[in-house]
Write a protein that holds these residues in place. Structure first.
Motif, short mmCIF file in Angstrom:
data_model
loop_
_atom_site.label_atom_id
_atom_site.label_comp_id
_atom_site.label_asym_id
_atom_site.label_seq_id
_atom_site.Cartn_x
_atom_site.Cartn_y
_atom_site.Cartn_z
N GLY A 278 0.80 -1.21 0.00
CA GLY A 278 0.00 0.00 0.00
C GLY A 278 0.83 1.26 0.00
O GLY A 278 2.07 1.21 0.07
N VAL B 187 -3.56 6.12 1.57
CA VAL B 187 -3.89 6.54 0.22
C VAL B 187 -4.59 5.39 -0.51
O VAL B 187 -5.68 5.55 -1.03
N ALA B 188 -3.92 4.25 -0.56
CA ALA B 188 -4.47 3.09 -1.25
C ALA B 188 -3.74 1.84 -0.79
O ALA B 188 -2.55 1.90 -0.48
N ALA C 160 -8.46 -3.41 -4.72
CA ALA C 160 -7.84 -2.26 -4.06
C ALA C 160 -8.85 -1.48 -3.23
O ALA C 160 -10.06 -1.51 -3.48
N ASN C 161 -8.32 -0.76 -2.27
CA ASN C 161 -9.12 0.12 -1.43
C ASN C 161 -8.45 1.50 -1.45
O ASN C 161 -7.23 1.59 -1.32
N TYR C 162 -9.26 2.54 -1.61
CA TYR C 162 -8.72 3.90 -1.75
C TYR C 162 -9.32 4.85 -0.73
O TYR C 162 -10.47 4.69 -0.31
N VAL D 85 -8.88 10.38 -3.03
CA VAL D 85 -8.12 10.05 -4.24
C VAL D 85 -8.88 9.15 -5.20
O VAL D 85 -8.39 8.86 -6.30
N LYS D 86 -10.07 8.70 -4.81
CA LYS D 86 -10.85 7.82 -5.67
C LYS D 86 -11.12 8.48 -7.02
O LYS D 86 -11.49 9.65 -7.09
N PHE E 129 -6.42 8.27 -8.49
CA PHE E 129 -5.24 7.44 -8.26
C PHE E 129 -5.58 5.97 -8.53
O PHE E 129 -6.71 5.53 -8.29
N THR E 130 -4.59 5.23 -9.00
CA THR E 130 -4.74 3.80 -9.22
C THR E 130 -3.53 3.07 -8.68
O THR E 130 -2.39 3.39 -9.05
N ILE E 131 -3.77 2.10 -7.81
CA ILE E 131 -2.71 1.27 -7.27
C ILE E 131 -2.68 -0.05 -8.03
O ILE E 131 -3.73 -0.59 -8.40
N LEU F 181 1.79 3.42 -7.94
CA LEU F 181 0.68 4.33 -7.66
C LEU F 181 0.65 5.35 -8.79
O LEU F 181 1.51 6.22 -8.87
#
Length: 114
Positions: free
Chosen positions: A35, A48-49, A57-59, A63-64, A67-69, A80
């Motif tokens: 994370g 953050v994520a 994933a959980n955000y 940042v939803k 952002f993409t993890i 990220l």
């Protein structure tokens, strides 16, 4: 033990993008959770994520949609992708791995400013 090295931070204008990377080395279990957290000056460190082995994933709400993890299991690396960056995203970003305990990287600075 686990060692984490982050990279990809820097200075970017509002609306811009950055991609952070975190390489994990040492004894790595693929069942772990990786994370990103961040800490802005004068504020507490915040989530953050996170992305567990399942890949779901959980955000943070803030940042939803921006952002993409993701993670590359073969390379023990987490990413990220940060788009539509805002000045309030300015912080030191830390990579973390949870596998029987929490391990942290040294952090990478992200500054969003015109």
């Amino acid at each position: 033990q686990v060692q984490l090295v982050e990279s990809g931070g820097g200075l970017v204008q509002p609306g811009g993008s950055l991609r952070l990377s975190c390489v994990a080395s040492g004894i790595i279990f693929r069942s772990n959770t990786m994370g990103w957290y961040r800490q802005a000056p004068g504020k507490q460190r915040e989530l953050v994520a996170v992305i567990p082995r399942s890949g779901v994933a959980n955000y943070a709400d803030s940042v939803k949609g921006r952002f993409t993890i993701s993670r590359d299991y073969a390379k023990n690396t987490a990413f990220l992708q940060m788009n539509s960056l805002k000045p309030e995203d300015t912080a030191v970003y830390y990579c973390t791995v949870n596998q029987g305990g929490d391990f942290w990287g040294q952090g990478t600075q992200v500054t969003v400013s015109s």
